[in-house]
Design a protein around this motif. Structure first.
Motif, PDB file in Angstrom:
ATOM      1  N   VAL A 169      54.110   9.550  16.614  1.00 38.57           N
ATOM      2  CA  VAL A 169      53.964   9.060  15.239  1.00 38.57           C
ATOM      3  C   VAL A 169      52.621   8.370  15.066  1.00 38.57           C
ATOM      4  N   TRP A 170      52.238   7.563  16.046  1.00 41.17           N
ATOM      5  CA  TRP A 170      50.925   6.903  16.017  1.00 41.17           C
ATOM      6  C   TRP A 170      49.814   7.949  15.906  1.00 41.17           C
ATOM      7  N   MET A 171      49.939   9.028  16.636  1.00 39.47           N
ATOM      8  CA  MET A 171      48.941  10.099  16.573  1.00 39.47           C
ATOM      9  C   MET A 171      48.819  10.664  15.158  1.00 39.47           C
ATOM     10  N   THR A 172      49.957  10.839  14.479  1.00 34.38           N
ATOM     11  CA  THR A 172      49.915  11.418  13.135  1.00 34.38           C
ATOM     12  C   THR A 172      49.362  10.431  12.107  1.00 34.38           C
ATOM     13  N   LEU A 173      49.571   9.131  12.336  1.00 31.18           N
ATOM     14  CA  LEU A 173      49.084   8.121  11.399  1.00 31.18           C
ATOM     15  C   LEU A 173      47.595   7.850  11.557  1.00 31.18           C
ATOM     16  N   ASP A 174      47.068   8.032  12.774  1.00 30.56           N
ATOM     17  CA  ASP A 174      45.644   7.767  13.027  1.00 30.56           C
ATOM     18  C   ASP A 174      45.064   8.876  13.907  1.00 30.56           C
ATOM     19  N   VAL A 187      50.546  16.640  14.826  1.00 26.88           N
ATOM     20  CA  VAL A 187      51.928  17.094  14.994  1.00 26.88           C
ATOM     21  C   VAL A 187      51.982  18.256  15.979  1.00 26.88           C
ATOM     22  N   LYS A 188      51.079  19.209  15.838  1.00 26.66           N
ATOM     23  CA  LYS A 188      51.063  20.349  16.755  1.00 26.66           C
ATOM     24  C   LYS A 188      50.774  19.902  18.186  1.00 26.66           C
TER      25      LYS A 188
END
Length: 431
Positions: A169-174, A187-188
């Motif tokens: 989730v952190w990856m998708t937010l930043d 996401v991928k």
């Protein structure tokens, strides 16, 4: 000779190694099945489809994957017990799930058919590997420890799945912080990370968990032949195991409700118009509440018996469904996520440990094949039922409310199960 301390240390390592497979594959259940796949499917791979059609497609492919497991599970379990191959089959199906999950990274925008096909194959790998993982529970736990050890597995699954999901989730937010172009690439990349995590933490169960000697030959062809014969014999035995059959029927119904809520919750929230970020936060809440709650349910099962714990969980699920039917604020979704986290791991763990008590101890994989077959056959009906109700009525709220029927019917059948009689019947059929 091993000292008592060294024996206990070895047993503790076996329990931890077994439970780490829950830690391993729960990353798929959380990040992919419950979290990013339904969200990403609607918003990226199937963005050109309307909500009703995308819900129907997702439910249909979930049902297809479950149907394949239904057809394979009993035979696979029989073959594995006859051929002493539970860990071998676990490795094969786990790697199948790993490869298919990693391949989702390669699917481009608009590729909803390829995404669904890879997802279905990954679900098959995930579900079939669990047959053999569950069947290894009696190898690492004494009968008095079944509820607690089963709950430790689910507890570690919630914790491990939650940790990786939070990082994803952190990856998708930043995404820029991680050198990624955008949230879609994040996401991928998360799908790829799940595959690596799943593969890495599968290693301990393969190395350190023991497996009972084969009851048949070790050759593959001989194992298949023996497995087919044993499967026929097991159908005959199930006629004598009345209490086991009653429990399986009850489990078939109520676990359908559990699996349907797991797989369709994000889709339901999106259909109500909730923000996707809020839904992801709710899933994280479920994971981290689920870790201590699963352990607590294990203690509850030890003290009052697993059946009473299952009844408590079913009652809470009915409250959750009724609340979900009328909710219209995202904060309500958060509270429901807490409630689901309190019971989701508990009902799964106590169902598994209760079932172990009702089957012959010399054929765990074979009987867990039936256990997983019925669980997944139920999951054919649940998502498909929600998808069809949504498609026919245009009301996601009615589709959610329909799930309550499964919990009520399951509870009524579970009430008829006599654990003492079931244990006696199972012991009589041991070879």
């Amino acid at each position: 000779m091993l000292s008592m301390d060294s024996k206990n240390h070895w047993r503790s390592r076996q329990v931890l190694s077994w439970a780490l497979y829950d830690w391993a594959n729960s990353a798929f259940a959380t990040t992919v099945m419950a979290g990013f796949f339904p969200l990403f499917f609607k918003q990226y791979w199937a963005a050109d489809l309307d909500t009703g059609n995308s819900t129907f497609l997702l439910g249909s492919f979930n049902a297809f994957a479950s149907l394949v497991v239904v057809l394979l599970a009993p035979l696979l379990g029989a073959i594995a017990d006859r051929g002493n191959a539970r860990k071998r089959f676990l490795r094969y199906f786990a790697m199948m799930g790993v490869v298919m999950t990693g391949a989702l990274y390669l699917v481009a925008a608009g590729g909803w058919m390829m995404a669904l096909m890879l997802y279905a194959m990954a679900v098959i790998g995930f579900s079939c590997s669990n047959i053999f993982y569950d069947a290894l529970l009696p190898e690492v736990a004494r009968e008095s420890e079944l509820d607690l050890v089963s709950s430790i597995g689910f507890g570690l699954g919630y914790l491990g799945g939650g940790i990786l999901f939070a990082f994803n989730v952190w990856m998708t937010l930043d995404p820029a912080f991680f050198g990624l172009a955008d949230a879609a690439e994040a996401v991928k990349s998360s799908f790829l990370m799940v595959a690596i995590w799943w593969a890495l933490f599968t290693i301990p169960v393969l190395l350190f968990v023991p497996e009972s000697p084969a009851t048949g030959g070790s050759g593959w062809l001989e194992s298949v032949r023996a497995g087919v014969g044993q499967l026929r014999a097991t159908f005959s035995k199930l006629k004598l195991l009345r209490q086991t059959g009653l429990f399986l029927a009850a489990y078939w119904l109520y676990i359908d409700g559990v699996d349907t809520i797991i797989r369709m919750a994000v889709d339901y929230g999106l259909s109500l118009g909730f923000d996707s970020n809020g839904l992801i936060v709710a899933l994280l809440i479920t994971q981290f509440v689920g870790f201590p709650a699963a352990i607590l349910f294990g203690k509850l099962g030890e003290r009052f018996g697993p059946r009473q714990g299952i009844f408590v969980a079913i009652g809470i699920y009915l409250v959750i469904i009724l609340w979900a039917y009328q909710m219209d604020q995202v904060w309500e979704f958060y509270l429901l996520a807490v409630a689901v986290g309190l019971v989701q791991g508990g009902i799964q763990a106590l169902s598994r440990s209760f079932y172990v008590r009702l089957i012959p101890r010399d054929k765990p994989a074979e009987f867990f094949g039936f256990y997983n077959m019925l669980g997944k056959f139920a999951a054919v009906l649940g998502p498909l039922m929600m998808g069809m109700v949504s498609l026919l009525t245009g009301s996601p709220r009615l589709s959610m409310l329909s799930v309550a029927v499964l919990f009520v019917a399951g509870a009524l059948l579970l009430k008829q199960v006599d654990e003492v009689a079931g244990r006696a019947q199972a012991r009589l059929l041991e070879e």
